[in-house]
Enzyme design. Sequence first.
Site, PDB file in Angstrom:
ATOM      1  CG  ASP A 186     -57.046  34.436  52.603  1.00  0.00           C
ATOM      2  OD1 ASP A 186     -55.847  34.751  52.627  1.00  0.00           O
ATOM      3  OD2 ASP A 186     -57.926  34.826  52.060  1.00  0.00           O
ATOM      4  NE  ARG A 243     -54.868  23.638  29.364  1.00  0.00           N
ATOM      5  CZ  ARG A 243     -54.855  22.164  28.901  1.00  0.00           C
ATOM      6  NH1 ARG A 243     -54.719  21.111  29.810  1.00  0.00           N
ATOM      7  NH2 ARG A 243     -55.178  22.083  27.702  1.00  0.00           N
TER       8      ARG A 243
END
Length: 414
Positions: free
Chosen positions: A199, A73
């Site tokens: 963004d 992970r």
Amino acid sequence: MANGGAGDGGGKGLEQATRLVTAGRRSDWTGTPAEPGSVVNPPVWRASTHLYPDSAALHGGKPNADGHFYYGRRGSPTQWALADALTALEPGAYGTMLYPSGVSALAASLMAVLRPGDVLLMTDNAYEPTRQLGRGLLKDFGIETRWFDPLDPAAFEAAIDKRSKAVLLESPGSLTLEVQDVPALAAAARAHGLATVLDNTWAGPLGFAALNHGADISVMSLTKHVGGHSDLMLGSAAAGEHFYAKLRRTAQQLGLVVSPDDASLALRGLRSMGLRLERETASALALATWLEQQPQIARVLCPMLPGSPGHALWARDFTGGCGLFSIVFKGKKGSARDAFIDALNLFGIGYSWGGFESLVSPVDPAKLRSATVWPLPDMDPADRFGVRLSIGLEGLEDLKADLALGLTAWEKAP
Ligand SMILES: *Cc1c(COP(=O)(O)O)cnc(C)c1O
């Protein structure tokens, strides 16, 4: 670095074009201990279990340090190389986290900087799923979202109160292409203790150095320009040391991990991103210039186009563009717009962008506004139906001829 990576900068002082080629290719990730750097690309490391030579290594070592084996992970060299490369390309970045999509990058970035009771200020031109996040999951967790006019820094500053803890910017907006004054907005945010999440999918680090212009976290949908071939979903968030630590903690606790196969495809896409963007930008500008002269078109929303709204800020702050822009038709109904779309042969009909192939999709921002209106106040209210074009790598004259077919179909439509 889960998938994250706090890199060495991939060669400070090199041009971005050179970094696109060299970044992330650490010799220990592209070879074996006996033959470091013996292949060009980091191989695809599919690994959930990482093995330790003995108990001492398991107890000691560098548990969970970026760029070291620990558990799947936390990633393996393929993901580390992609994160490292993105860090090298983002001026001012300490590290980059990877996410399974652009939307998850936005969600996890906002969760890293907001807590129950906080207020998020969101630009009114934000991508629809980002708006849904504000109205949905963030609201469920006791975080209130308030929208503001992307073009009004004074209104933004007036909206800040004690509960405001973060601002979400998107510049240019990916539907209506407003360029925001990011340095001014981020400076106001910082003065009031808000974190600025940008963004930056449209320009990416080659076109807009987000962190150097005041953003605290620079988010990208890697699905678009970095992937570049319409065959993967990924996202990223890059930040300086302070915010990178928050991103890393949040992503690790949410268990976000990306597949090595997708990371490898993204690295492959990254190498040609500069060239693709140059070509797309040149074609988009040529087509935007041509479309602006066509009688069927009320407005071309393209910040690269001299004279178009947002061009002055784009020319001031940006070092590049991309192939994504929108056009608004003069009057008529949505069905005429649909006739335009259906007459195109070279443009696929689809919601994504940034691939090697051209795409078209309808633009109906009226439903997606909270603090502003669409059409914009300086537009004729009848001029409301538009399309968004993502210009790919096809020949310019072929694309122009295709768009001309669309305009003829629009003309003929009732
Ligand atoms: C596509 C897009 C996203 C979301 O990215 P996915 O990878 O599709 O989840 C976020 N922001 C903008 C501006 C986008 O265009």
